[in-house]
Design a protein around this motif. Structure first.
Motif, short mmCIF file in Angstrom:
data_model
loop_
_atom_site.label_atom_id
_atom_site.label_comp_id
_atom_site.label_asym_id
_atom_site.label_seq_id
_atom_site.Cartn_x
_atom_site.Cartn_y
_atom_site.Cartn_z
N VAL A 1 -22.27 0.11 -11.78
CA VAL A 1 -21.45 -1.11 -11.64
C VAL A 1 -21.10 -1.33 -10.17
CG1 VAL A 1 -19.21 -2.15 -12.15
CG2 VAL A 1 -20.53 -1.08 -13.98
N ARG B 1 -22.22 -4.50 -7.49
CA ARG B 1 -21.22 -5.34 -6.81
C ARG B 1 -21.50 -5.50 -5.31
NH1 ARG B 1 -20.22 -5.73 -11.74
NH2 ARG B 1 -18.11 -5.90 -12.57
N GLY C 1 -23.29 -9.36 -5.71
CA GLY C 1 -21.84 -9.26 -5.88
C GLY C 1 -21.13 -10.44 -5.23
N ASP C 2 -20.08 -10.90 -5.86
CA ASP C 2 -19.33 -12.07 -5.39
C ASP C 2 -17.90 -11.67 -5.04
OD1 ASP C 2 -18.09 -14.49 -4.94
OD2 ASP C 2 -18.56 -15.33 -6.92
N THR D 1 -14.96 -13.01 -7.09
CA THR D 1 -14.69 -12.62 -8.46
C THR D 1 -14.64 -11.11 -8.68
OG1 THR D 1 -17.06 -12.71 -9.02
CG2 THR D 1 -15.77 -14.72 -9.36
N SER D 2 -14.96 -10.32 -7.65
CA SER D 2 -15.03 -8.87 -7.80
C SER D 2 -14.27 -8.17 -6.70
CB SER D 2 -16.50 -8.42 -7.78
OG SER D 2 -16.59 -7.01 -7.62
N TYR D 3 -13.34 -7.31 -7.10
CA TYR D 3 -12.59 -6.50 -6.14
C TYR D 3 -13.52 -5.63 -5.31
CZ TYR D 3 -9.74 -2.60 -4.49
OH TYR D 3 -9.16 -1.63 -3.70
N VAL D 4 -14.51 -5.00 -5.94
CA VAL D 4 -15.43 -4.12 -5.23
C VAL D 4 -16.27 -4.94 -4.25
CG1 VAL D 4 -17.38 -2.54 -5.49
CG2 VAL D 4 -15.43 -2.36 -7.02
N SER D 5 -16.76 -6.08 -4.67
CA SER D 5 -17.52 -6.95 -3.76
C SER D 5 -16.67 -7.36 -2.57
CB SER D 5 -18.01 -8.20 -4.49
OG SER D 5 -18.96 -7.87 -5.46
N ARG D 6 -15.39 -7.62 -2.82
CA ARG D 6 -14.49 -7.98 -1.73
C ARG D 6 -14.36 -6.83 -0.74
NH1 ARG D 6 -9.55 -9.41 -4.33
NH2 ARG D 6 -10.87 -10.98 -5.28
#
Length: 114
Positions: free
Chosen positions: A11, A15, A21-22, A25-30
Motif C-alpha cells: 500500500v 502511494r 499516489g495523490d 487524497t492520501s496521507y502517505v502520498s502527501r
C-alpha cells in the motif's frame, strides 16, 4: 515477512507519486510529496511519542499506548524505507544477519565513520 507487513508495504509503495499516489487524497502520498525531511520529521515525532509513552507506562500509565506509538513509528519507518526504495524484508534480512552476533562485537566491527 508477515502478511501484514507485506500488505502495508505494498500500500505504501502504491502511494508513491510515480505510482499514481495523490497527495490530495492520501496521507502517505502527501508525505512523499513533501520529501525526505517531512518523513524524517514524522519519525522524530513518533520516536519521541514512543519514548514518552514508555516513560508513562513505567510509572503506571497505560502500556497499550506504547504499542500504539510503536505502530506509528514502524509505519513511518516503512514510509522512509519506501522513499529510498528499500523494503521491510531487507530490514528483516539484516536482523537475521545479526542474529547470534554480540551487539558489542557487531558495533566494534563497523567502520569508524558508521
Amino acid at each position: 515477512m508477515s502478511d501484514t507487513l507485506k500488505r502495508l508495504a505494498a500500500v505504501i509503495e502504491s502511494r508513491k507519486l510515480e505510482n499514481g499516489g495523490d497527495p490530495a487524497t492520501s496521507y502517505v502520498s502527501r508525505l512523499f510529496s513533501k520529501g525526505d525531511d517531512a518523513i524524517l520529521k514524522k519519525i522524530g515525532e513518533e520516536a519521541t511519542e514512543t519514548v514518552m509513552a514508555a516513560k508513562d507506562a513505567r510509572h503506571g500509565g497505560d502500556a497499550s499506548k506504547v504499542l500504539y506509538e510503536c505502530a506509528d513509528l514502524w509505519f513511518h519507518s516503512m514510509v522512509l524505507l519506501a522513499q529510498f526504495n528499500l523494503t521491510p524484508q531487507q530490514v528483516l534480512d539484516e536482523l537475521a544477519r545479526r542474529e547470534g552476533v554480540s551487539g558489542i562485537d557487531e558495533k566494534a566491527a563497523r567502520a569508524p565513520d558508521n
